[in-house]
Design a protein around this motif. Sequence first.
Motif, PDB file in Angstrom:
ATOM      1  N   ALA A 289     102.466  17.931   0.016  1.00  0.00           N
ATOM      2  CA  ALA A 289     102.334  19.389  -0.016  1.00  0.00           C
ATOM      3  C   ALA A 289     100.888  19.815   0.191  1.00  0.00           C
ATOM      4  N   GLY A 290      99.954  19.062  -0.388  1.00  0.00           N
ATOM      5  CA  GLY A 290      98.545  19.379  -0.194  1.00  0.00           C
ATOM      6  C   GLY A 290      98.112  19.214   1.251  1.00  0.00           C
ATOM      7  N   ALA A 291      98.597  18.138   1.894  1.00  0.00           N
ATOM      8  CA  ALA A 291      98.270  17.911   3.302  1.00  0.00           C
ATOM      9  C   ALA A 291      98.823  19.034   4.176  1.00  0.00           C
ATOM     10  N   MET A 292     100.056  19.454   3.887  1.00  0.00           N
ATOM     11  CA  MET A 292     100.648  20.565   4.634  1.00  0.00           C
ATOM     12  C   MET A 292      99.826  21.835   4.470  1.00  0.00           C
ATOM     13  N   ALA A 293      99.438  22.134   3.238  1.00  0.00           N
ATOM     14  CA  ALA A 293      98.655  23.345   2.991  1.00  0.00           C
ATOM     15  C   ALA A 293      97.302  23.273   3.692  1.00  0.00           C
ATOM     16  N   GLY A 294      96.668  22.098   3.657  1.00  0.00           N
ATOM     17  CA  GLY A 294      95.386  21.953   4.344  1.00  0.00           C
ATOM     18  C   GLY A 294      95.508  22.215   5.830  1.00  0.00           C
ATOM     19  N   ALA A 295      96.560  21.673   6.443  1.00  0.00           N
ATOM     20  CA  ALA A 295      96.780  21.895   7.871  1.00  0.00           C
ATOM     21  C   ALA A 295      97.040  23.369   8.170  1.00  0.00           C
ATOM     22  N   GLN A 296      97.781  24.026   7.292  1.00  0.00           N
ATOM     23  CA  GLN A 296      98.074  25.446   7.490  1.00  0.00           C
ATOM     24  C   GLN A 296      96.823  26.305   7.349  1.00  0.00           C
ATOM     25  N   ILE A 297      95.958  25.938   6.420  1.00  0.00           N
ATOM     26  CA  ILE A 297      94.695  26.672   6.274  1.00  0.00           C
ATOM     27  C   ILE A 297      93.861  26.531   7.539  1.00  0.00           C
ATOM     28  N   ASN A 298      93.767  25.317   8.057  1.00  0.00           N
ATOM     29  CA  ASN A 298      93.012  25.119   9.304  1.00  0.00           C
ATOM     30  C   ASN A 298      93.605  25.945  10.432  1.00  0.00           C
ATOM     31  N   ALA A 299      94.936  25.953  10.559  1.00  0.00           N
ATOM     32  CA  ALA A 299      95.593  26.731  11.620  1.00  0.00           C
ATOM     33  C   ALA A 299      95.328  28.222  11.450  1.00  0.00           C
ATOM     34  N   ASP A 300      95.313  28.682  10.207  1.00  0.00           N
ATOM     35  CA  ASP A 300      95.056  30.093   9.946  1.00  0.00           C
ATOM     36  C   ASP A 300      93.623  30.458  10.336  1.00  0.00           C
ATOM     37  N   LEU A 301      92.679  29.584  10.040  1.00  0.00           N
ATOM     38  CA  LEU A 301      91.294  29.818  10.437  1.00  0.00           C
ATOM     39  C   LEU A 301      91.139  29.802  11.957  1.00  0.00           C
ATOM     40  N   VAL A 302      91.827  28.869  12.629  1.00  0.00           N
ATOM     41  CA  VAL A 302      91.786  28.821  14.089  1.00  0.00           C
ATOM     42  C   VAL A 302      92.312  30.121  14.681  1.00  0.00           C
ATOM     43  N   ALA A 303      93.404  30.638  14.116  1.00  0.00           N
ATOM     44  CA  ALA A 303      93.975  31.883  14.620  1.00  0.00           C
ATOM     45  C   ALA A 303      92.991  33.041  14.447  1.00  0.00           C
ATOM     46  N   GLN A 304      92.327  33.112  13.301  1.00  0.00           N
ATOM     47  CA  GLN A 304      91.343  34.168  13.076  1.00  0.00           C
ATOM     48  C   GLN A 304      90.177  34.044  14.052  1.00  0.00           C
ATOM     49  N   GLU A 305      89.666  32.841  14.208  1.00  0.00           N
ATOM     50  CA  GLU A 305      88.528  32.627  15.090  1.00  0.00           C
ATOM     51  C   GLU A 305      88.882  32.928  16.548  1.00  0.00           C
ATOM     52  N   THR A 306      90.122  32.660  16.926  1.00  0.00           N
ATOM     53  CA  THR A 306      90.567  32.968  18.292  1.00  0.00           C
ATOM     54  C   THR A 306      90.620  34.473  18.504  1.00  0.00           C
ATOM     55  N   ARG A 307      91.153  35.198  17.516  1.00  0.00           N
ATOM     56  CA  ARG A 307      91.185  36.662  17.616  1.00  0.00           C
ATOM     57  C   ARG A 307      89.777  37.222  17.746  1.00  0.00           C
TER      58      ARG A 307
END
Length: 316
Positions: A289-307
């Motif tokens: 669950a921690g690994a999943m959350a870490g990956a999701q946080i990275n994806a969320d940051l990537v989405a923000q940085e792309t915007r």
Amino acid sequence: MVTEEIRNEYDAVVIGGGAAGLSGALMLARSRRSVLVIDAGAPRNAPADGIHGLLGREGMPPGELLERGRGEVRGYGGHVVSGEVTTVGREGDGFVVTLADGASVRARRLLLTTGLVDELPDIPGLRERWGRDLVHCPYCHGWEIRDEAIGVLATGPMSVHQAMLFRQLSSDVTFFGTPATAEQAEELAARGIEVVEATVAGVEIADDRIVGVRLADGTVVPRSALTVGSRMTVRAKFLAGLGLQPIEHPSGMGDYLPADATGRTEVPGVWAAGNLTDLSAQVGAAAAAGAMAGAQINADLVAQETREAVAARRER
């Protein structure tokens, strides 16, 4: 607290340095994110001799697993420090995490993995045997007490279910308490589980191990191992500033912090994983669950940085 290791701001701050927190931090660090893990140093499984049910790490002492995990996170540039978080609050589009020693750090995202504490019945002798010959989980500790004389102390709605699981491991199981329904009483009788409907006054200990259960009338029922369902209370007082509040778990076993399947909480930018959100998660499930959350946080940051990059490009 090792303050010299702390930057002013991180992509992600992980609060809690157990299997869930370190796994999330590892995913983030490997994604070249700046990450800080803050650990209060009170793991729930500290009394246990070893971790069980974790493929490739069967029987490893809990402390050794965490030490390896901290080294792996640091190996990818992550920071891991000791400290207790007292408050967390929103600041702009990020967060400020404040520690007991007065230090503070900003975070773009948060991962909460502070876990829980086990509240035991107020019965003399229980706390000192916890994690040794007083256990709660057949999958964590059951093999180690197989074929022993096991006593199940009824403490809640899951106690009969617990007795059935430990009956798989021993033919000598005694249930201390009153079954809630006639159906439960019949199930216990059908499995050959003796029921003792009397108040438990204490645990008899000799030669550094459990030898029996002492009833209120002074009778001692010989037992060499006990199991009890603790009330599980999450470590979440520091989250009040974010408006995050634990709620009662449907099982009646304690409280938890709701999150979706990826660990996302109702507060934007905040994820949670491990026993904080899943009371029954063992080490492997918490780490996943921690690994999943870490990956999701990275994806969320990537989405923000792309915007932000798109917006900047359009302004040129």
